[in-house]
Design a protein around this motif. Sequence first.
Motif, PDB file in Angstrom:
ATOM      1  N   ALA A  15     -34.540 -27.092  20.611  1.00 45.86           N
ATOM      2  CA  ALA A  15     -34.039 -28.448  20.354  1.00 45.86           C
ATOM      3  C   ALA A  15     -35.187 -29.390  20.000  1.00 45.86           C
ATOM      4  O   ALA A  15     -35.079 -30.188  19.061  1.00 45.86           O
ATOM      5  CB  ALA A  15     -33.275 -28.963  21.566  1.00 45.86           C
ATOM      6  N   ASP A  16     -36.287 -29.279  20.721  1.00 42.69           N
ATOM      7  CA  ASP A  16     -37.456 -30.116  20.429  1.00 42.69           C
ATOM      8  C   ASP A  16     -38.007 -29.806  19.034  1.00 42.69           C
ATOM      9  O   ASP A  16     -38.335 -30.722  18.273  1.00 42.69           O
ATOM     10  CB  ASP A  16     -38.552 -29.897  21.467  1.00 42.69           C
ATOM     11  N   ARG A  17     -38.073 -28.541  18.694  1.00 43.50           N
ATOM     12  CA  ARG A  17     -38.596 -28.133  17.385  1.00 43.50           C
ATOM     13  C   ARG A  17     -37.720 -28.670  16.255  1.00 43.50           C
ATOM     14  O   ARG A  17     -38.220 -29.129  15.228  1.00 43.50           O
ATOM     15  CB  ARG A  17     -38.667 -26.605  17.323  1.00 43.50           C
ATOM     16  N   LEU A  20     -33.222 -32.020  17.713  1.00 50.99           N
ATOM     17  CA  LEU A  20     -31.783 -32.104  17.982  1.00 50.99           C
ATOM     18  C   LEU A  20     -31.561 -32.175  19.482  1.00 50.99           C
ATOM     19  O   LEU A  20     -32.384 -31.694  20.258  1.00 50.99           O
ATOM     20  CB  LEU A  20     -31.073 -30.834  17.482  1.00 50.99           C
ATOM     21  N   PRO A  21     -30.429 -32.732  19.900  1.00 51.12           N
ATOM     22  CA  PRO A  21     -30.096 -32.656  21.331  1.00 51.12           C
ATOM     23  C   PRO A  21     -29.793 -31.211  21.735  1.00 51.12           C
ATOM     24  O   PRO A  21     -29.252 -30.435  20.937  1.00 51.12           O
ATOM     25  CB  PRO A  21     -28.826 -33.509  21.456  1.00 51.12           C
ATOM     26  N   VAL A  22     -30.147 -30.859  22.951  1.00 52.77           N
ATOM     27  CA  VAL A  22     -29.843 -29.525  23.475  1.00 52.77           C
ATOM     28  C   VAL A  22     -28.345 -29.265  23.376  1.00 52.77           C
ATOM     29  O   VAL A  22     -27.914 -28.143  23.090  1.00 52.77           O
ATOM     30  CB  VAL A  22     -30.347 -29.399  24.934  1.00 52.77           C
ATOM     31  N   TRP A  28     -23.145 -25.440  18.923  1.00 52.74           N
ATOM     32  CA  TRP A  28     -23.247 -24.473  17.831  1.00 52.74           C
ATOM     33  C   TRP A  28     -23.020 -23.059  18.344  1.00 52.74           C
ATOM     34  O   TRP A  28     -22.330 -22.272  17.703  1.00 52.74           O
ATOM     35  CB  TRP A  28     -24.614 -24.564  17.165  1.00 52.74           C
ATOM     36  N   SER A  29     -23.613 -22.738  19.484  1.00 54.61           N
ATOM     37  CA  SER A  29     -23.471 -21.373  20.001  1.00 54.61           C
ATOM     38  C   SER A  29     -22.020 -21.062  20.331  1.00 54.61           C
ATOM     39  O   SER A  29     -21.546 -19.947  20.096  1.00 54.61           O
ATOM     40  CB  SER A  29     -24.377 -21.143  21.204  1.00 54.61           C
ATOM     41  N   PRO A  35     -28.914 -20.874  15.075  1.00 55.62           N
ATOM     42  CA  PRO A  35     -29.808 -19.709  15.117  1.00 55.62           C
ATOM     43  C   PRO A  35     -29.320 -18.650  16.099  1.00 55.62           C
ATOM     44  O   PRO A  35     -28.657 -18.956  17.091  1.00 55.62           O
ATOM     45  CB  PRO A  35     -31.147 -20.296  15.562  1.00 55.62           C
ATOM     46  N   ARG A  36     -29.655 -17.413  15.792  1.00 59.09           N
ATOM     47  CA  ARG A  36     -29.318 -16.278  16.650  1.00 59.09           C
ATOM     48  C   ARG A  36     -30.049 -16.413  17.989  1.00 59.09           C
ATOM     49  O   ARG A  36     -31.191 -16.867  18.026  1.00 59.09           O
ATOM     50  CB  ARG A  36     -29.768 -15.003  15.942  1.00 59.09           C
ATOM     51  N   PHE A  37     -29.375 -16.040  19.070  1.00 61.34           N
ATOM     52  CA  PHE A  37     -29.995 -16.116  20.395  1.00 61.34           C
ATOM     53  C   PHE A  37     -29.508 -14.968  21.253  1.00 61.34           C
ATOM     54  O   PHE A  37     -28.543 -14.290  20.923  1.00 61.34           O
ATOM     55  CB  PHE A  37     -29.699 -17.464  21.066  1.00 61.34           C
ATOM     56  N   ALA A  38     -30.205 -14.768  22.352  1.00 67.51           N
ATOM     57  CA  ALA A  38     -29.805 -13.767  23.343  1.00 67.51           C
ATOM     58  C   ALA A  38     -29.524 -14.489  24.647  1.00 67.51           C
ATOM     59  O   ALA A  38     -30.158 -15.496  24.958  1.00 67.51           O
ATOM     60  CB  ALA A  38     -30.926 -12.748  23.551  1.00 67.51           C
ATOM     61  N   LYS A  39     -28.570 -13.979  25.375  1.00 65.82           N
ATOM     62  CA  LYS A  39     -28.259 -14.516  26.702  1.00 65.82           C
ATOM     63  C   LYS A  39     -29.023 -13.653  27.693  1.00 65.82           C
ATOM     64  O   LYS A  39     -28.782 -12.452  27.814  1.00 65.82           O
ATOM     65  CB  LYS A  39     -26.750 -14.422  26.919  1.00 65.82           C
ATOM     66  N   ILE A  40     -29.978 -14.250  28.375  1.00 69.96           N
ATOM     67  CA  ILE A  40     -30.770 -13.544  29.377  1.00 69.96           C
ATOM     68  C   ILE A  40     -30.436 -14.191  30.713  1.00 69.96           C
ATOM     69  O   ILE A  40     -30.830 -15.325  30.972  1.00 69.96           O
ATOM     70  CB  ILE A  40     -32.273 -13.611  29.059  1.00 69.96           C
ATOM     71  N   GLY A  41     -29.639 -13.473  31.497  1.00 72.39           N
ATOM     72  CA  GLY A  41     -29.084 -14.086  32.693  1.00 72.39           C
ATOM     73  C   GLY A  41     -28.137 -15.184  32.255  1.00 72.39           C
ATOM     74  O   GLY A  41     -27.268 -14.965  31.420  1.00 72.39           O
TER      75      GLY A  41
END
Length: 66
Positions: A15-17, A20-22, A28-29, A35-41
Amino acid sequence: MHASEDYWLSRQEVADRLKLPVKTLAQWSSLGKGPRFAKIGKFARYKLTDLVAWEDAQFSDSPDAA
Protein backbone atom coordinates in the motif's frame (compact mmCIF):
# COMPACT_ATOMS: atom_id res chain seq x y z
CA MET A 1 15.51 -9.69 -10.74
CA HIS A 2 16.62 -13.16 -9.74
CA ALA A 3 14.55 -15.34 -7.43
CA SER A 4 17.33 -15.09 -4.84
CA GLU A 5 16.72 -11.32 -4.73
CA ASP A 6 12.96 -11.76 -4.29
CA TYR A 7 11.30 -11.18 -0.94
CA TRP A 8 7.85 -10.94 0.61
CA LEU A 9 6.08 -7.65 1.28
CA SER A 10 3.26 -7.03 3.71
CA ARG A 11 -0.01 -5.49 2.58
CA GLN A 12 1.04 -2.26 4.34
CA GLU A 13 4.35 -2.19 2.44
CA VAL A 14 2.54 -2.70 -0.87
CA ALA A 15 0.00 0.00 0.00
CA ASP A 16 2.83 2.40 0.84
CA ARG A 17 4.62 1.58 -2.42
CA LEU A 18 1.46 2.13 -4.49
CA LYS A 19 0.33 5.09 -2.38
CA LEU A 20 -3.04 3.45 -1.73
CA PRO A 21 -4.98 2.71 1.44
CA VAL A 22 -4.48 -0.81 2.78
CA LYS A 23 -8.27 -1.17 2.58
CA THR A 24 -8.09 -0.81 -1.22
CA LEU A 25 -5.76 -3.81 -1.49
CA ALA A 26 -8.08 -5.81 0.78
CA GLN A 27 -11.07 -4.90 -1.40
CA TRP A 28 -9.18 -5.79 -4.57
CA SER A 29 -8.23 -9.18 -3.14
CA SER A 30 -11.87 -9.96 -2.33
CA LEU A 31 -12.79 -9.04 -5.92
CA GLY A 32 -9.96 -11.10 -7.44
CA LYS A 33 -8.21 -7.94 -8.64
CA GLY A 34 -4.85 -6.36 -7.91
CA PRO A 35 -1.45 -7.94 -7.52
CA ARG A 36 -1.07 -11.66 -6.86
CA PHE A 37 -0.56 -12.57 -3.20
CA ALA A 38 -0.26 -15.54 -0.90
CA LYS A 39 -2.12 -16.06 2.34
CA ILE A 40 0.42 -17.00 5.00
CA GLY A 41 -1.51 -17.74 8.14
CA LYS A 42 -3.94 -14.85 8.40
CA PHE A 43 -1.67 -12.44 6.54
CA ALA A 44 -1.53 -11.50 2.85
CA ARG A 45 2.02 -11.42 1.53
CA TYR A 46 3.16 -10.23 -1.88
CA LYS A 47 6.31 -11.34 -3.69
CA LEU A 48 8.22 -8.34 -5.00
CA THR A 49 8.67 -9.96 -8.44
CA ASP A 50 4.89 -10.54 -8.72
CA LEU A 51 4.19 -6.96 -7.65
CA VAL A 52 6.62 -5.53 -10.20
CA ALA A 53 5.09 -7.69 -12.95
CA TRP A 54 1.59 -6.49 -11.97
CA GLU A 55 2.76 -2.87 -11.94
CA ASP A 56 4.26 -3.26 -15.41
CA ALA A 57 1.00 -4.76 -16.70
CA GLN A 58 -0.91 -1.66 -15.59
CA PHE A 59 0.60 0.51 -18.32
CA SER A 60 -1.73 1.19 -21.22
CA ASP A 61 -0.67 2.08 -24.74
CA SER A 62 -4.13 3.47 -25.41
CA PRO A 63 -4.27 7.21 -26.09
CA ASP A 64 -7.63 7.25 -24.23
CA ALA A 65 -6.02 6.16 -20.96
CA ALA A 66 -5.99 8.98 -18.46
